[in-house]
Write an enzyme that holds these catalytic residues in place. Structure first.
Site, PDB file in Angstrom:
ATOM      1  N   GLU A   1       0.833  -1.050  -0.256  1.00 38.08           N
ATOM      2  CA  GLU A   1      -0.240  -0.032   0.209  1.00 38.08           C
ATOM      3  C   GLU A   1       0.849   0.910   0.226  1.00 38.08           C
ATOM      4  O   GLU A   1       1.252   1.871   0.968  1.00 38.08           O
ATOM      5  CB  GLU A   1      -0.572   0.006   1.315  1.00 38.08           C
ATOM      6  CG  GLU A   1      -1.876   1.187   1.060  1.00 38.08           C
ATOM      7  CD  GLU A   1      -2.368   1.326   2.780  1.00 38.08           C
ATOM      8  OE1 GLU A   1      -2.866   3.101   3.416  1.00 38.08           O
ATOM      9  OE2 GLU A   1      -2.828   0.410   3.007  1.00 38.08           O
TER      10      GLU A   1
ATOM     11  N   GLU B   1      -2.113  11.596   3.131  1.00 36.11           N
ATOM     12  CA  GLU B   1      -2.889  11.272   4.455  1.00 36.11           C
ATOM     13  C   GLU B   1      -3.232  12.587   5.282  1.00 36.11           C
ATOM     14  O   GLU B   1      -1.843  12.935   5.502  1.00 36.11           O
ATOM     15  CB  GLU B   1      -2.505   9.697   5.319  1.00 36.11           C
ATOM     16  CG  GLU B   1      -2.996   8.964   4.911  1.00 36.11           C
ATOM     17  CD  GLU B   1      -3.486   7.244   5.654  1.00 36.11           C
ATOM     18  OE1 GLU B   1      -4.082   7.144   6.068  1.00 36.11           O
ATOM     19  OE2 GLU B   1      -1.436   7.377   5.485  1.00 36.11           O
TER      20      GLU B   1
END
Length: 547
Positions: A435, A440
């Site tokens: 991933e 974020e």
């Protein structure tokens, strides 16, 4: 008093004579080497190519009676020692050139004889861009990139086909220094200057009086600093690499294929007994080289250098760039997201992180409007709704430059993310599939941007991650960019690098991934949700992927 001094001098002379006699006995007869003969074989020489095949290589063979070692001095300013007398030298000046070669045959006690010859050889190799990067056209100083992980490391020097280590031959898989790891040593004192003097490139190492030695070459144990005078200009030539890496299937993305050759035993800051460095990558302010350890050709060392002095802020120029636009959405058509580019993940269930939202495809949660995509997290009753878009089965890619211009939601508990997942996640369960989180953000930690990678051994709360603080993340658009290549993954905000990861065959970032855009609520990363939260949106101006 005068008589005493005279007597002392006489004793000293007698001792000196005895010592010289003992030295002569140790060396044996001090016979000057005789019958020195030298042959030069121009590699690739044929009737059609009388000056060689363009490699610039010449094999010299020297023999002499009573000789114990040989030294070659070339008119391009380089020298080489050869105890056996056999030496293959690469002449790197482009074109057909005639060089004067002086061969010195040394015998016991340092007595020597020499002869001079000429050799004409053709070289078709040149790397003018590397010369420009190294010298800036005149002179440029290079320093250890000490704050960058992996600035010093070691790995195996083997063929790609090696069953154990082959796919590890282009990065430091055995050991990789963490940022500033060698601060207590003299290593970071080194300043390396490449310059143009006349028609030649020169090199000088200023080690501030001490050099960091590999333990195999001095001390016999741990690496340590020892006094060494490295002053003086040394001639530099560039040549074509023939290393194992150049023969890899993906060699074009793993090495530049140019070798820096430093004359007279010159070296770049860390002593491993070698003076030839393969350039893996080089830009205007960053360079990665690879050097095989002398006496142990199984080990190859990796060095990363920067043009910024220690303590200076620097944003390295990306070592790889991608410029062909392969996927984009400018969000210029109002309505639902383009179904040829985007699909949905739907439903609740926490999504593996204890998240509070239910994902929908409703216009209340996702819409293209006014030139932007808007993903809105809303409070609905006692719960929350939002949207998660993905390019799975529509566009999947390996390597590239990912650029997303976005403005982030605000509010405690909001967790917007721009990220990607290995396309084989259904059969190769997370974190094995890999991933990459391009961006974020936590509403509970406003304006702090995270870039992370999840893979076996580093996932969840132990992800490989870094963060940077920016202004106005939720009131202004910023460009979140990641450059993903076979050798590195670099994370930027508004072109400022804040995280760099060394990619390799040992991690799952070398196969197809798909893009995901979502706003989560709460969960392990988002944290506590503000009771007063009602709704907030992540707005995206564009998504662009270059390869």
């Amino acid at each position: 008093m005068k008589k005493i001094i005279t007597n002392l001098v006489s004793v000293f002379v007698l001792l000196l004579m005895v010592n010289c006699q003992e030295d002569n006995l140790g060396f044996g007869a001090l016979d000057t080497p005789t019958n020195l003969q030298v042959t030069a074989e121009v590699i690739g020489k044929t009737a059609a190519f009388p000056n060689g095949d363009g490699s610039g290589k010449v094999k010299f063979t020297s023999t002499a009676e009573n000789a114990i070692s040989y030294k070659y001095i070339f008119s391009d300013g380089t020298t080489q020692n050869s105890p056996s007398g056999i030496l293959e030298n690469t002449f790197a000046t482009p074109g057909t050139n005639t060089y004067t070669v002086t061969v010195i045959a040394s015998g016991a006690g340092g007595v020597a004889t020499n002869m001079t010859m000429e050799v004409t050889v053709f070289s078709d190799f040149k790397d003018e861009q590397a010369v420009q990067f190294l010298t800036a056209g005149t002179s440029r100083k290079w320093y250890w990139a000490q704050t960058e992980p992996g600035h010093l490391g070691v790995g195996p020097n083997v063929a790609w086909s090696d069953p154990t280590f082959g796919t590890q031959n282009y990065y430091p898989s055995f050991y990789s220094a963490v940022a500033n790891e060698k601060s207590a040593t003299c290593l970071y004192n080194s300043v390396m200057t490449f310059s143009i003097v006349g028609q030649q490139m020169k090199f000088e190492l200023d080690n501030k009086g001490q050099t960091y030695y590999n333990g195999a070459f001095k001390g016999g144990g741990e690496d340590a600093c020892y006094d060494l005078n490295t002053s003086g200009l040394k001639t530099v030539t560039l040549s074509k690499s023939e290393s194992f890496v150049t023969k890899n299937p993906d060699s074009a993305t793993q090495t530049r294929g140019t070798v820096i050759n430093i004359a007279d035993g010159g070296f770049m800051g860390y002593f491993v007994g070698t003076s030839s460095y393969e350039i893996l990558s080089i830009t205007d302010n960053r360079m990665v080289v690879r050097v095989i350890q002398s006496g142990n050709p199984f080990l190859v060392w990796y060095h990363t250098f920067t043009t910024s002095p220690p303590g200076a802020a620097v944003t390295p120029t990306p070592t790889v760039d991608y410029t062909v636009l392969k996927f984009s959405d400018e969000f210029n058509t109002d309505g639902a997201p383009d179904p040829t580019k985007w699909g949905y993940d739907l439903g609740a269930g926490g999504w593996g992180n204890g998240e509070a939202q239910t994902y929908t495809s409703a216009a209340d949660n996702v819409i293209v409007q006014g030139g932007s995509l808007k993903i809105t997290a809303k409070k609905v009753g006692t719960g929350y709704t939002s949207t998660r878009l993905k390019t799975e089965d529509k566009y999947e890619f390996t390597y590239g430059k990912i650029e997303v211009r976005a403005k982030l939601p605000v509010g405690g508990g909001t967790w917007p993310a721009i990220w990607s997942l290995g396309q084989d996640y259904k059969t190769n369960a997370w974190p094995n599939c890999g991933e990459i989180d391009f961006m974020e953000h936590r509403g509970n930690d406003q304006n702090v941007i995270h870039g992370s990678l999840h893979y076996p051994g580093n996932f969840g709360g132990n992800a490989n991650t870094a963060k940077t603080t920016i202004a106005n993340a939720s009131s202004e658009f910023h460009v979140y960019k990641t450059i993903w290549s076979p050798t590195s993954i670099q994370f930027f905000v508004d072109d400022k690098l804040f995280h760099s990861f060394t990619n390799s065959s040992s991690v799952p970032f070398n196969s197809d991934f798909f893009m995901i855009l979502n706003v989560a609520m709460g969960g392990t990363f988002g944290g506590a949700i503000d009771p007063a939260f009602t709704q907030s949106s992540m707005e995206i101006d564009y998504v662009r992927i270059y390869q």
